[in-house]
Design an enzyme around this catalytic site. Structure first.
Site, PDB file in Angstrom:
ATOM      1  N   SER A  73      93.283 102.282  32.996  1.00  0.00           N
ATOM      2  CA  SER A  73      93.702 101.538  32.782  1.00  0.00           C
ATOM      3  C   SER A  73      92.814 100.610  31.386  1.00  0.00           C
ATOM      4  O   SER A  73      91.668 100.283  31.776  1.00  0.00           O
ATOM      5  CB  SER A  73      94.473 100.689  33.377  1.00  0.00           C
ATOM      6  OG  SER A  73      94.594  99.202  33.525  1.00  0.00           O
TER       7      SER A  73
ATOM      8  N   TYR B 243      92.618  96.194  42.058  1.00  0.00           N
ATOM      9  CA  TYR B 243      93.274  97.395  40.751  1.00  0.00           C
ATOM     10  C   TYR B 243      92.471  98.188  39.475  1.00  0.00           C
ATOM     11  O   TYR B 243      92.266  99.015  39.631  1.00  0.00           O
ATOM     12  CB  TYR B 243      95.170  97.190  39.796  1.00  0.00           C
ATOM     13  CG  TYR B 243      95.893  97.771  39.381  1.00  0.00           C
ATOM     14  CD1 TYR B 243      95.508  99.424  39.806  1.00  0.00           C
ATOM     15  CD2 TYR B 243      95.048  97.645  38.170  1.00  0.00           C
ATOM     16  CE1 TYR B 243      96.833  99.984  38.683  1.00  0.00           C
ATOM     17  CE2 TYR B 243      96.066  98.886  36.809  1.00  0.00           C
ATOM     18  CZ  TYR B 243      95.905  99.753  37.161  1.00  0.00           C
ATOM     19  OH  TYR B 243      96.820 100.822  36.606  1.00  0.00           O
TER      20      TYR B 243
END
Length: 334
Positions: A127, A152
């Protein structure tokens, strides 16, 4: 060729599966169909190809080791595209344990399956969130990603490190893909583009972080999938001349690579909202607010590495992408 696609009922997973099937590959797709967001959307994505002769779906939870061991033992995959994960920066502050289960334990189970069954190439989702406190623009794979600002993002950085250890120890070729703000038809309803459209059609306010002074490298889903599939065809090789002191952190002496997948041209959030307003013919009711915890001011992908390796070049403009998103949304939800 036979692929395993994890998270196949997800946004990127379903679109990737469609592309692979269109190319004539066999695909086994797995997903646990959890209720983080509307399961009906996930089932509708699956319905597009669930009856395809070259597709097989299995409802599995990657965090359950025994299920993944059985999967790899009963199937013979050539390549694995691992997209299953607990997503969302904000939700990781509410329920971090779900990220540990899926993004760490589940990811390890996939690595183990690839290791023991000699998978030719593991491609996995990282990501753009890994860039964290980095203020250098554009974000390049040579930049440090040691200071994530959300749990995350920390799990995605951990995925890259875990992949490297398996590439080094077991000669498992791995490629990580740092996705930048993916949007488009069949998108996740917890992401800003769909939230904006939903609230605007209902006449509700839309929340705009940092008073609108935000920039995102919005990347259309078809462009992302093209990058994923091309990357799967470029299997990393060992490079014995690589050295830590002089080499990029996203290359290695091991068969290991990490790339950015983004449009490479950040758009101001207000401009993106204006594109939605234009397509809907509605002026949004705007609630401007401060920067939210775990958020970042600007994302901007340097995709030169991926272009050099694969020829990948995003083609869809924000205006075209938003038009396609709005058209799909009206057909699916209204």
């Amino acid at each position: 060729m036979k692929y395993l696609v994890t998270g196949v009922a997800g946004f990127i997973g379903a679109a990737t599966c469609q592309k692979l099937l269109a190319q004539g590959h066999d695909v086994v797709g797995i997903d646990n169909l959890n209720d983080y967001y509307d399961v009906n959307l996930k089932l509708a994505r699956l319905a597009q190809f669930k009856s395809h002769a070259c597709f097989k779906f299995k409802k599995l939870d990657i965090a359950k080791r025994c299920e993944i061991v059985e999967l790899f033992g009963s199937e013979r995959f050539d390549r694995v595209i691992h997209l299953a994960a607990q997503a969302s920066v904000s939700y990781s502050m509410e329920n971090p344990n779900s990220y540990a289960d899926s993004n760490l334990v589940g990811y390890l189970n996939i690595l183990e399956g690839c290791r023991y069954h000699k998978i030719a190439h593991l491609v996995y989702a990282s990501s753009s969130s890994v860039y964290g406190l980095n203020e250098k623009i554009p974000f390049a794979t040579t930049d440090s990603v040691d200071h994530p600002v959300s749990f995350y993002a920390a799990t995605k950085k951990a995925n890259e490190l875990m992949a490297h250890s398996y590439s080094h120890l077991y000669d498992l070729p791995t490629t990580g893909l740092r996705f930048f703000t993916v949007y488009g038809p069949w998108g996740r309803p917890d992401m800003a583009p769909l939230i904006f459209i939903k609230n605007m059609l209902a006449g509700h306010n839309i929340d705009i972080n940092n008073n609108g002074d935000m920039w995102r490298d919005f990347t259309y889903i078809d462009d992302v999938v093209e990058g994923v599939v091309r990357a799967a065809d470029i299997i990393p090789q060992r490079n014995n001349s690589w050295r830590v002191e002089t080499g990029s952190p996203t290359t290695s002496s091991a068969p290991y690579r990490v790339y950015n997948i983004g449009h490479g041209s950040p758009v101001n959030l207000m401009k993106f909202i204006e594109a939605i307003e234009s397509e809907l013919g509605i002026e949004a009711k705007k609630n401007f607010r401060e920067m939210q915890a775990g958020d970042v001011y600007k994302t901007f992908a340097d995709t030169q590495d991926l272009f050099t390796a694969t020829g990948y070049k995003p083609m869809v403009s924000v205006e075209e992408g938003v038009a396609k998103l709005v058209t799909w949304y009206k057909l699916f939800y209204t």
